[in-house]
Design a protein around this motif. Structure first.
Motif, short mmCIF file in Angstrom:
data_model
loop_
_atom_site.label_atom_id
_atom_site.label_comp_id
_atom_site.label_asym_id
_atom_site.label_seq_id
_atom_site.Cartn_x
_atom_site.Cartn_y
_atom_site.Cartn_z
N LEU A 57 32.96 -11.94 -107.22
CA LEU A 57 31.59 -11.79 -106.57
C LEU A 57 31.33 -12.84 -105.68
O LEU A 57 30.68 -12.70 -104.52
N THR A 58 31.44 -14.16 -106.34
CA THR A 58 31.39 -15.35 -105.26
C THR A 58 32.28 -15.24 -103.77
O THR A 58 31.53 -15.28 -102.89
N ARG A 59 33.24 -15.00 -103.78
CA ARG A 59 34.11 -15.28 -102.81
C ARG A 59 33.49 -13.65 -101.89
O ARG A 59 33.53 -14.06 -100.63
N THR A 60 33.30 -12.57 -102.39
CA THR A 60 32.91 -11.51 -101.58
C THR A 60 31.65 -11.76 -100.87
O THR A 60 31.49 -11.47 -99.71
N LEU A 61 30.66 -12.35 -101.57
CA LEU A 61 29.45 -12.57 -101.12
C LEU A 61 29.55 -13.95 -99.95
O LEU A 61 28.88 -13.68 -98.92
N LYS A 62 30.39 -14.94 -100.12
CA LYS A 62 30.64 -15.76 -99.11
C LYS A 62 31.22 -15.26 -97.89
O LYS A 62 30.79 -15.72 -96.95
N ALA A 63 32.11 -14.39 -98.09
CA ALA A 63 32.86 -13.68 -96.97
C ALA A 63 31.90 -12.83 -96.43
O ALA A 63 31.93 -12.83 -95.03
N LEU A 64 31.14 -12.21 -96.83
CA LEU A 64 29.98 -11.34 -96.37
C LEU A 64 28.86 -12.02 -95.51
O LEU A 64 28.39 -11.85 -94.35
N GLU A 65 28.51 -13.11 -96.19
CA GLU A 65 27.64 -14.21 -95.65
C GLU A 65 28.25 -14.92 -94.08
O GLU A 65 27.68 -14.69 -93.16
N ARG A 66 29.35 -15.12 -94.31
CA ARG A 66 30.22 -15.64 -93.27
C ARG A 66 30.31 -14.80 -92.04
O ARG A 66 30.12 -15.24 -90.85
N ASP A 67 30.59 -13.54 -92.27
CA ASP A 67 30.34 -12.52 -91.33
C ASP A 67 29.01 -11.92 -91.05
O ASP A 67 29.00 -11.18 -89.82
N GLY A 68 28.15 -12.50 -91.52
CA GLY A 68 26.58 -12.12 -91.01
C GLY A 68 26.24 -11.03 -91.66
O GLY A 68 25.11 -10.54 -91.08
N MET A 69 26.71 -10.39 -92.75
CA MET A 69 26.25 -8.98 -93.41
C MET A 69 25.55 -9.35 -94.49
O MET A 69 24.69 -8.50 -94.80
N VAL A 70 25.27 -10.60 -95.04
CA VAL A 70 24.52 -10.73 -96.01
C VAL A 70 23.74 -12.01 -95.86
O VAL A 70 24.43 -13.28 -95.31
N LYS A 71 22.65 -12.01 -96.42
CA LYS A 71 21.84 -13.40 -96.14
C LYS A 71 21.59 -13.77 -97.67
O LYS A 71 21.20 -13.08 -98.73
N ARG A 72 21.81 -15.29 -97.75
CA ARG A 72 21.73 -15.97 -99.17
C ARG A 72 20.23 -16.51 -99.10
O ARG A 72 20.19 -17.58 -98.01
N THR A 73 19.41 -16.53 -100.00
CA THR A 73 18.20 -17.18 -99.94
C THR A 73 17.94 -17.71 -101.28
O THR A 73 17.96 -17.30 -102.23
N VAL A 74 17.69 -19.19 -101.12
CA VAL A 74 17.43 -19.98 -102.36
C VAL A 74 15.97 -20.13 -102.54
O VAL A 74 15.25 -20.52 -101.47
N CYS A 75 15.52 -19.52 -103.55
CA CYS A 75 14.12 -19.55 -104.01
C CYS A 75 13.73 -20.98 -104.41
O CYS A 75 14.29 -21.32 -105.41
N ALA A 76 12.64 -21.52 -104.12
CA ALA A 76 12.03 -22.80 -104.54
C ALA A 76 11.34 -22.54 -105.97
O ALA A 76 10.26 -22.71 -105.97
N THR A 77 12.19 -22.45 -107.02
CA THR A 77 11.81 -22.37 -108.17
C THR A 77 12.55 -23.30 -109.30
O THR A 77 13.39 -23.86 -108.71
N THR A 78 12.18 -23.44 -110.25
CA THR A 78 12.90 -24.25 -111.30
C THR A 78 13.04 -23.52 -112.50
O THR A 78 12.39 -22.97 -113.20
N PRO A 79 14.47 -23.29 -112.67
CA PRO A 79 15.72 -23.66 -111.74
C PRO A 79 15.76 -22.92 -110.67
O PRO A 79 15.15 -21.71 -110.58
N PRO A 80 16.38 -23.44 -109.35
CA PRO A 80 16.54 -22.53 -108.26
C PRO A 80 17.01 -21.33 -108.62
O PRO A 80 17.94 -21.20 -109.30
N GLN A 81 16.46 -20.25 -107.88
CA GLN A 81 17.16 -18.78 -108.08
C GLN A 81 17.58 -18.35 -106.49
O GLN A 81 17.05 -19.22 -105.67
N VAL A 82 18.67 -17.83 -106.71
CA VAL A 82 19.27 -17.42 -105.24
C VAL A 82 19.44 -15.91 -105.32
O VAL A 82 19.71 -15.38 -106.28
N GLU A 83 19.07 -15.38 -103.92
CA GLU A 83 18.91 -13.99 -103.94
C GLU A 83 19.76 -13.51 -102.56
O GLU A 83 19.89 -14.38 -101.57
#
Length: 122
Positions: A57-83
């Motif tokens: 899943l990590t590899r797939t999401l990174k590849a999709l992010e690299r291709d511009g198909m997925v956006k990764r957003t880090v939410c400013a929470t404690t602990p940080p959440q990624v969407e």
């Protein structure tokens, strides 16, 4: 490949093949279709994409992010959440992916019957 193809056509075919390889990947299609319902956190995605490992899943999401198909957003929470969410490019892929999945579902019985028939001749 056609030996008369120009270098530009050959490069274009390789580029298309590379993208189709990514898009046609088993996990890519499932992640894209799952994200088409809206943004998801990593563990939610992992639960919804049956059988995918954390590493894949990590590899797939990174590849999709690299291709511009997925956006990764880090939410400013404690602990940080990624969407993770589809970009406009990713959403444009989701609909054809759903249609292809519907085609497969509609023809799966025929395909399995053909495979059994083929295998019985071997």
């Amino acid at each position: 490949m056609d030996e008369t193809a120009s270098p530009v056509e050959s490069a274009d075919c390789r580029a298309i093949s590379e993208v189709l390889s990514r898009v046609g990947d088993k996990w890519t299609m499932q992640v894209v279709v799952t994200l088409s319902d809206g943004p998801r956190r990593f563990n939610d995605l992992k639960r919804r994409v049956e059988g995918i490992s954390q590493q894949m899943l990590t590899r797939t999401l990174k590849a999709l992010e690299r291709d511009g198909m997925v956006k990764r957003t880090v939410c400013a929470t404690t602990p940080p959440q990624v969407e993770y969410d589809l970009t406009a490019l990713g959403r444009s892929l989701a609909e054809p992916a759903r249609r292809l999945a519907q085609w497969v579902r509609g023809h799966l019985g025929i395909i399995h019957a053909n495979r059994r028939q083929y295998d019985s001749r071997r």
